[in-house]
Write an enzyme that holds these catalytic residues in place. Structure first.
Site, PDB file in Angstrom:
ATOM      1  N   LYS A   9       0.738  -1.229   0.021  1.00 19.46           N
ATOM      2  CA  LYS A   9      -0.016  -0.133   0.003  1.00 19.46           C
ATOM      3  C   LYS A   9       0.667   1.320  -0.012  1.00 19.46           C
ATOM      4  O   LYS A   9       2.143   1.159   0.402  1.00 19.46           O
ATOM      5  CB  LYS A   9      -0.868  -0.003   1.241  1.00 19.46           C
ATOM      6  CG  LYS A   9      -1.856  -1.210   1.228  1.00 19.46           C
ATOM      7  CD  LYS A   9      -3.068  -1.031   2.254  1.00 19.46           C
ATOM      8  CE  LYS A   9      -3.964  -2.036   2.166  1.00 19.46           C
ATOM      9  NZ  LYS A   9      -5.196  -2.080   3.443  1.00 19.46           N
ATOM     10  N   TYR A  49     -12.471  -1.737  -3.774  1.00 17.71           N
ATOM     11  CA  TYR A  49     -12.914  -1.820  -2.476  1.00 17.71           C
ATOM     12  C   TYR A  49     -14.460  -1.849  -2.288  1.00 17.71           C
ATOM     13  O   TYR A  49     -14.999  -1.224  -1.388  1.00 17.71           O
ATOM     14  CB  TYR A  49     -12.077  -1.128  -1.508  1.00 17.71           C
ATOM     15  CG  TYR A  49     -10.998  -1.372  -0.909  1.00 17.71           C
ATOM     16  CD1 TYR A  49     -10.695  -2.621  -0.283  1.00 17.71           C
ATOM     17  CD2 TYR A  49      -9.495  -0.733  -1.219  1.00 17.71           C
ATOM     18  CE1 TYR A  49      -9.511  -2.935   0.267  1.00 17.71           C
ATOM     19  CE2 TYR A  49      -8.376  -1.147  -0.825  1.00 17.71           C
ATOM     20  CZ  TYR A  49      -8.409  -2.276  -0.077  1.00 17.71           C
ATOM     21  OH  TYR A  49      -7.115  -2.862   0.474  1.00 17.71           O
ATOM     22  N   THR A  91      -5.625  -6.861  10.776  1.00 20.81           N
ATOM     23  CA  THR A  91      -5.776  -5.635  10.065  1.00 20.81           C
ATOM     24  C   THR A  91      -5.164  -4.428  10.716  1.00 20.81           C
ATOM     25  O   THR A  91      -4.511  -3.550  10.114  1.00 20.81           O
ATOM     26  CB  THR A  91      -7.264  -5.389   9.893  1.00 20.81           C
ATOM     27  OG1 THR A  91      -8.035  -6.545   9.247  1.00 20.81           O
ATOM     28  CG2 THR A  91      -7.889  -4.171   9.054  1.00 20.81           C
ATOM     29  N   ASN A 112      -2.081   0.290   6.665  1.00 26.96           N
ATOM     30  CA  ASN A 112      -1.528  -0.864   7.277  1.00 26.96           C
ATOM     31  C   ASN A 112      -0.668  -1.697   6.218  1.00 26.96           C
ATOM     32  O   ASN A 112      -0.677  -2.935   6.371  1.00 26.96           O
ATOM     33  CB  ASN A 112      -2.870  -1.867   7.788  1.00 26.96           C
ATOM     34  CG  ASN A 112      -3.674  -2.034   6.700  1.00 26.96           C
ATOM     35  OD1 ASN A 112      -3.560  -1.553   5.648  1.00 26.96           O
ATOM     36  ND2 ASN A 112      -4.812  -2.829   7.062  1.00 26.96           N
ATOM     37  N   HIS A 115      -2.274  -5.389   1.427  1.00 30.07           N
ATOM     38  CA  HIS A 115      -3.459  -6.009   1.413  1.00 30.07           C
ATOM     39  C   HIS A 115      -3.377  -7.371   0.757  1.00 30.07           C
ATOM     40  O   HIS A 115      -2.266  -7.686   0.318  1.00 30.07           O
ATOM     41  CB  HIS A 115      -4.347  -5.132   0.031  1.00 30.07           C
ATOM     42  CG  HIS A 115      -5.282  -6.082  -0.449  1.00 30.07           C
ATOM     43  ND1 HIS A 115      -6.733  -6.211   0.035  1.00 30.07           N
ATOM     44  CD2 HIS A 115      -5.550  -6.933  -1.542  1.00 30.07           C
ATOM     45  CE1 HIS A 115      -7.443  -6.868  -0.602  1.00 30.07           C
ATOM     46  NE2 HIS A 115      -6.779  -7.571  -1.624  1.00 30.07           N
ATOM     47  N   GLU A 126      -9.494 -10.322  -8.045  1.00 26.50           N
ATOM     48  CA  GLU A 126      -8.478  -9.297  -7.833  1.00 26.50           C
ATOM     49  C   GLU A 126      -7.269  -9.215  -8.837  1.00 26.50           C
ATOM     50  O   GLU A 126      -6.788  -8.425  -9.016  1.00 26.50           O
ATOM     51  CB  GLU A 126      -8.131  -9.050  -6.374  1.00 26.50           C
ATOM     52  CG  GLU A 126      -9.323  -8.809  -5.328  1.00 26.50           C
ATOM     53  CD  GLU A 126      -9.029  -8.772  -3.867  1.00 26.50           C
ATOM     54  OE1 GLU A 126      -7.956  -9.251  -3.600  1.00 26.50           O
ATOM     55  OE2 GLU A 126      -9.924  -8.504  -3.278  1.00 26.50           O
TER      56      GLU A 126
HETATM   57  P1  ATP Z   1      -7.119  -5.557   3.182  1.00 23.46           P
HETATM   58  O1  ATP Z   1      -8.552  -6.065   2.544  1.00 23.46           O
HETATM   59  O2  ATP Z   1      -6.723  -4.375   2.669  1.00 23.46           O
HETATM   60  O3  ATP Z   1      -6.267  -6.838   2.775  1.00 23.46           O
HETATM   61  P2  ATP Z   1      -8.356  -6.919   5.640  1.00 23.46           P
HETATM   62  O4  ATP Z   1      -9.026  -7.714   5.038  1.00 23.46           O
HETATM   63  O5  ATP Z   1      -7.367  -7.000   6.641  1.00 23.46           O
HETATM   64  O6  ATP Z   1      -7.498  -5.566   4.665  1.00 23.46           O
HETATM   65  P3  ATP Z   1     -10.941  -5.439   5.656  1.00 23.46           P
HETATM   66  O7  ATP Z   1     -11.809  -5.487   6.532  1.00 23.46           O
HETATM   67  O8  ATP Z   1     -10.941  -6.045   4.071  1.00 23.46           O
HETATM   68  O9  ATP Z   1      -9.412  -5.853   6.141  1.00 23.46           O
HETATM   69  O10 ATP Z   1     -10.841  -3.838   5.093  1.00 23.46           O
HETATM   70  C1  ATP Z   1      -9.982  -3.136   4.203  1.00 23.46           C
HETATM   71  C2  ATP Z   1      -9.127  -2.001   4.390  1.00 23.46           C
HETATM   72  O11 ATP Z   1      -9.945  -1.037   4.855  1.00 23.46           O
HETATM   73  C3  ATP Z   1      -8.174  -2.290   5.687  1.00 23.46           C
HETATM   74  O12 ATP Z   1      -6.883  -2.976   5.435  1.00 23.46           O
HETATM   75  C4  ATP Z   1      -7.962  -0.998   6.310  1.00 23.46           C
HETATM   76  O13 ATP Z   1      -6.717  -0.387   5.648  1.00 23.46           O
HETATM   77  C5  ATP Z   1      -9.253  -0.237   6.057  1.00 23.46           C
HETATM   78  N1  ATP Z   1     -10.043  -0.401   7.224  1.00 23.46           N
HETATM   79  C6  ATP Z   1     -10.993  -1.447   7.670  1.00 23.46           C
HETATM   80  N2  ATP Z   1     -11.622  -1.226   8.880  1.00 23.46           N
HETATM   81  C7  ATP Z   1     -11.293  -0.044   9.178  1.00 23.46           C
HETATM   82  C8  ATP Z   1     -11.467   0.906  10.199  1.00 23.46           C
HETATM   83  N3  ATP Z   1     -12.099   0.642  11.220  1.00 23.46           N
HETATM   84  N4  ATP Z   1     -10.880   2.388  10.419  1.00 23.46           N
HETATM   85  C9  ATP Z   1     -10.065   2.531   9.294  1.00 23.46           C
HETATM   86  N5  ATP Z   1      -9.608   1.816   8.232  1.00 23.46           N
HETATM   87  C10 ATP Z   1     -10.325   0.784   8.220  1.00 23.46           C
HETATM   88 MG    MG Z   2     -10.024  -7.400   2.911  1.00 25.34          MG
END
Ligand code: ATP
Ligand code: MG
Length: 139
Positions: A9, A49, A91, A112, A115, A126
């Site tokens: 990212k 997303y 996450t 973070n 992804h 994807e």
């Molecule tokens: P990713 O899809 O990016 O691999 P993930 O699967 O661990 O991450 P998801 O639940 O799919 O988490 O959320 C997608 C992204 O949205 C997260 O990686 C994070 O950057 C952001 N995100 C999710 N929840 C929050 C939150 N509560 N506050 C801020 N950002 C969030």
């Molecule tokens: Mg995710």
């Protein structure tokens, strides 16, 4: 062998950690099978997303993902999707296990570092989002 999609990212590219994250993934046992550097626009990040549309963090997520270059890559391993989720950690880096990519390189739940696809079906979608037919035929 199966495949999954990772994206290094904007925070991790900006902070100069892309190479270290690639090395971490290779050391963890993944083979890098495709890789690009690209900057997403609003429509592209929003579409990627789309599953999170309407969530309170969606606008912030799209803004962050368009804030600088990202590095999408296709990784190959046995049980690649589950293995990568384990390798990157939770996450929120505060909850990520020691030694995971997010524990080592992520700043916060929003910024973070990486992804990873969350299912084989999403990995296929994807990978097709970022990589062309001629790249996918090489997998
Ligand atoms: P990713 O899809 O990016 O691999 P993930 O699967 O661990 O991450 P998801 O639940 O799919 O988490 O959320 C997608 C992204 O949205 C997260 O990686 C994070 O950057 C952001 N995100 C999710 N929840 C929050 C939150 N509560 N506050 C801020 N950002 C969030
Ligand atoms: Mg995710």
């Amino acid at each position: 062998m199966s495949h999954t999609l990772a994206i290094i990212k904007p925070d991790a590219v900006e902070s100069g950690n892309a190479g270290k994250i690639l090395a971490h993934l290779e050391t963890a046992g993944f083979a890098i099978r495709a890789l690009r550097l690209t900057t997403l626009n609003q429509a592209q990040a929003g579409a990627f997303y789309a599953v999170h549309q309407g969530r309170p963090f969606y606008d912030e997520l799209v803004e962050f993902m368009t804030s600088g270059p990202v590095v999408p890559l296709v990784l190959e391993a046995d049980d690649a999707v589950a293995k990568l989720r384990e390798t990157i950690g939770a996450t929120d880096p505060a909850e990520a296990a020691a030694g995971t990519v997010r524990k080592l390189y992520a700043e916060s739940k929003g910024r973070n570092a990486i992804h990873a696809s969350d299912s084989d079906a999403n990995a296929e979608t994807e990978i097709a989002f970022f990589f062309s037919t001629h790249e996918r035929l090489g997998l």
